[in-house]
Scaffold this active site. Structure first.
Site, short mmCIF file in Angstrom:
data_model
loop_
_atom_site.label_atom_id
_atom_site.label_comp_id
_atom_site.label_asym_id
_atom_site.label_seq_id
_atom_site.Cartn_x
_atom_site.Cartn_y
_atom_site.Cartn_z
N PRO A 292 0.72 -1.35 -0.65
CA PRO A 292 0.02 0.09 -0.01
C PRO A 292 0.79 1.32 0.17
O PRO A 292 0.02 2.17 -0.35
CB PRO A 292 -1.01 -0.39 1.58
CG PRO A 292 -0.07 -1.28 2.05
CD PRO A 292 0.82 -1.98 1.07
N LYS A 296 -2.28 2.50 -4.58
CA LYS A 296 -2.16 1.77 -5.86
C LYS A 296 -3.38 1.00 -5.80
O LYS A 296 -3.49 0.47 -6.41
CB LYS A 296 -1.16 1.86 -6.59
CG LYS A 296 0.17 2.69 -6.58
CD LYS A 296 -0.79 3.62 -8.00
CE LYS A 296 -0.08 4.59 -7.76
NZ LYS A 296 -1.14 6.48 -7.68
P1 FAS Z 1 -11.47 -6.65 -2.57
O1 FAS Z 1 -10.59 -7.58 -1.81
O2 FAS Z 1 -11.62 -5.53 -2.23
O3 FAS Z 1 -12.90 -7.30 -3.17
C1 FAS Z 1 -13.16 -8.96 -2.71
C2 FAS Z 1 -14.62 -9.45 -3.04
O4 FAS Z 1 -14.68 -10.95 -2.87
C3 FAS Z 1 -14.43 -9.21 -1.53
O5 FAS Z 1 -15.86 -8.24 -0.28
C4 FAS Z 1 -14.91 -10.48 -0.37
O6 FAS Z 1 -15.23 -11.47 0.55
C5 FAS Z 1 -15.41 -11.42 -1.92
N1 FAS Z 1 -14.12 -12.87 -2.72
C6 FAS Z 1 -13.77 -13.32 -2.27
N2 FAS Z 1 -13.95 -14.49 -2.69
C7 FAS Z 1 -14.98 -14.79 -3.09
C8 FAS Z 1 -15.96 -16.57 -3.34
N3 FAS Z 1 -15.14 -17.29 -3.70
N4 FAS Z 1 -17.38 -16.33 -3.71
C9 FAS Z 1 -17.63 -14.92 -4.20
N5 FAS Z 1 -16.83 -13.49 -3.50
C10 FAS Z 1 -15.56 -13.76 -2.81
N6 FAS Z 1 -4.97 -0.11 -1.43
C11 FAS Z 1 -4.72 1.11 -1.01
O7 FAS Z 1 -4.76 1.61 -2.57
N7 FAS Z 1 -4.67 1.66 -0.13
C12 FAS Z 1 -4.02 0.95 0.97
O8 FAS Z 1 -4.22 0.87 2.12
C13 FAS Z 1 -4.74 -0.68 1.33
N8 FAS Z 1 -4.67 -1.23 2.43
C14 FAS Z 1 -5.33 -2.45 2.38
C15 FAS Z 1 -5.02 -3.30 3.69
C16 FAS Z 1 -5.47 -4.28 3.81
C17 FAS Z 1 -5.75 -5.57 5.15
C18 FAS Z 1 -5.91 -5.05 2.40
C19 FAS Z 1 -5.90 -6.55 2.52
C20 FAS Z 1 -6.26 -4.24 1.49
C21 FAS Z 1 -5.46 -2.98 1.03
N9 FAS Z 1 -5.53 -1.84 0.34
C22 FAS Z 1 -5.24 -0.79 0.17
C23 FAS Z 1 -5.45 -2.76 -0.97
C24 FAS Z 1 -7.03 -2.71 -1.20
O9 FAS Z 1 -7.42 -1.40 -1.12
C25 FAS Z 1 -7.15 -3.57 -2.73
O10 FAS Z 1 -6.72 -3.20 -4.04
C26 FAS Z 1 -9.26 -3.11 -3.10
O11 FAS Z 1 -9.66 -3.27 -2.35
C27 FAS Z 1 -9.25 -3.89 -4.69
O12 FAS Z 1 -9.96 -4.30 -4.85
P2 FAS Z 1 -11.14 -5.05 -4.97
O13 FAS Z 1 -10.54 -6.19 -6.06
O14 FAS Z 1 -12.58 -5.39 -5.65
O15 FAS Z 1 -10.81 -6.63 -4.23
C1 PHB Z 2 -4.22 5.69 3.81
O1 PHB Z 2 -5.05 4.22 4.40
O2 PHB Z 2 -4.90 6.16 4.55
C2 PHB Z 2 -3.10 5.04 3.17
C3 PHB Z 2 -2.60 3.60 3.11
C4 PHB Z 2 -1.36 3.62 2.38
C5 PHB Z 2 -1.44 4.78 1.27
C6 PHB Z 2 -1.93 6.10 0.92
C7 PHB Z 2 -3.23 5.96 2.58
O3 PHB Z 2 -0.22 5.09 0.39
#
Ligand code: FAS
Ligand code: PHB
Length: 389
Positions: A292, A296
């Site tokens: 993160p 992106k």
């Molecule tokens: P998601 O994982 O958000 O959504 C996938 C969905 O599919 C979920 O709702 C899940 O329940 C569902 N699913 C899974 N398996 C399934 C199945 N077999 N059947 C039906 N549904 C199913 N990005 C940032 O830019 N900044 C951050 O600070 C940041 N922090 C993050 C912290 C964590 C803990 C994680 C895990 C990710 C973080 N990310 C961050 C990245 C995050 O934001 C992802 O890029 C974003 O959620 C991507 O969205 P989706 O591709 O929709 O995936």
């Molecule tokens: C946020 O959660 O606000 C966040 C996380 C990662 C970044 C920037 C912002 O690089």
């Protein structure tokens, strides 16, 4: 049941794709494993590129973001106890929006409900079938009854641990991965942000990030060990460690308070190639993961579904397969640039146990060059505000 596009996953990728397809008159159904509340309860991204905001506007789900989101013109990078501002607006003419992923998801869920579109929550045992044929289908169980959806296409928007990528034969997919030797310990608190903009800090004790969700809700991250357990981090310990990593001015302005969310996330870079398998496409975290540090993850999910929705629009409107044939290469070109940028930001800002003193000096040289070169700051800015779709 039949639909044109069966979408697996109701995270940002699935929900935004569903709204884009609806806007183009393409019928779709979303199958989500969890409840809507569970999806909303995951605290994740906070920074939206302007391209992502434009997509929310395109599907009529951007109004609250414009009303409540915070427009930022830059970020600060701190090292050696000194903060340096990177004026991204001056370098690129573009801005960022601070607006939590939870709120993006909420707005997309509302838009979907208002349009009367079908989302099946708590869909169990979702499985894509026959996506290497012209008659793909998706099966799932709900309330103990097995259902089947016949469709033209399947969109695997089910995240890193989803079923879509796992359903592709190993011989048909290549993966590229780097797992980082640390995690991020994140805290959310109803306290005013320590500074009007984000502060990324390289410190000898480890990385920290000061960010926010609004003018009264802050989010902080600390680099932590992969062996750390959230139970070892009571709030007091978190705030004490954050103060040890921040510059003196930030420490002076830091307002602490009880955490309303606290979690540890592992960091990895991951890309699956290709992102298309016959009539099934992968989008978002189902296809790639970035640390993160570059903000992106969510924004890549948005550009993936932009490309995919345009390709499907062309298929149905012009009976052309050119767009869907080009989807994987087009999406991966932008994905890999964001993977590189996220890897670079992570490598420059975190403490790496195995690179020793030499590695630490190289980081400081990289940071010192960055803040003293307009070319370097422009390069960081171009990538952070988002490369063109
Ligand atoms: P998601 O994982 O958000 O959504 C996938 C969905 O599919 C979920 O709702 C899940 O329940 C569902 N699913 C899974 N398996 C399934 C199945 N077999 N059947 C039906 N549904 C199913 N990005 C940032 O830019 N900044 C951050 O600070 C940041 N922090 C993050 C912290 C964590 C803990 C994680 C895990 C990710 C973080 N990310 C961050 C990245 C995050 O934001 C992802 O890029 C974003 O959620 C991507 O969205 P989706 O591709 O929709 O995936
Ligand atoms: C946020 O959660 O606000 C966040 C996380 C990662 C970044 C920037 C912002 O690089």
């Amino acid at each position: 049941m039949r639909t044109k596009v069966a979408i697996i996953g109701a995270g940002p990728a699935g929900l935004l794709l569903g709204q884009l397809l609806h806007t183009y008159g393409i019928d779709n159904i979303i199958l989500e494993r969890q409840t809507a509340d569970y999806v909303l309860g995951r605290i994740r991204a906070g920074v939206l590129e302007d391209g992502t905001v434009s997509l929310l506007d395109e599907v009529g789900a951007g109004e609250r973001a414009h009303r409540e989101g915070l427009v930022h013109h830059g970020v600060e990078i701190a090292f050696g106890g000194v903060r340096h501002r990177i004026d991204m607006h001056a370098a690129t003419g573009r801005t960022l929006m601070i607006y939590g992923q939870t709120e993006v998801t909420r707005d997309l869920m509302s838009a979907r409900a208002a349009a009367g579109l079908t989302t099946v929550y708590q869909a169990a045992d979702v499985k894509p079938h026959d996506f290497d044929s012209d008659t793909p289908r998706v099966s799932y169980a709900k309330d103990g009854i097995t259902h089947e959806i016949a469709c033209d296409f399947i969109a695997g928007c089910d995240g890193f641990h989803g079923v879509s990528r796992a359903s592709v034969p190993e011989s048909s997919i290549r993966t590229f991965e780097r797992v980082y030797p640390f995690g991020w310990l994140g805290i959310l608190s109803e306290t005013p942000p320590v500074s009007p903009e984000l502060i990324y800090t390289n410190h000898e004790r480890g990385f920290s990030l000061c960010t926010m969700r609004s003018t009264h809700r802050s989010r902080y991250y600390l680099q932590c060990s992969l062996d750390d357990d959230i139970g070892q981090w009571p709030d007091d310990r978190f705030w004490d460690e954050l103060k040890r990593r921040l510059d003196p001015r930030a420490v002076e302005h830091l307002v602490t308070g009880p955490s309303i969310e606290k979690s540890i996330a592992p960091l990895r870079s991951f890309v699956a190639e290709p992102m298309r398998f016959g009539r099934m496409f992968l989008a978002g975290d189902a296809a790639h993961i970035v640390p993160p540090t570059g903000a992106k993850g969510l924004n890549l999910a948005a550009s993936d579904v932009h490309y995919l929705s345009q390709a499907l629009r062309e298929f149905y409107a012009e009976k052309s397969a050119a767009g869907i044939d080009a989807y994987s290469a087009t999406a991966l070109a932008r994905v890999w640039k964001a993977v590189r940028f996220s890897w670079w930001m992570t490598s420059m800002l975190h403490k790496f146990p195995d690179t020793g003193e030499f590695g630490a000096r190289i980081q400081l040289a990289e940071l010192d060059y960055l803040v003293s070169s307009n070319a370097a700051m422009t390069s960081l800015s171009e990538n952070y505000v988002g490369l063109p779709f």
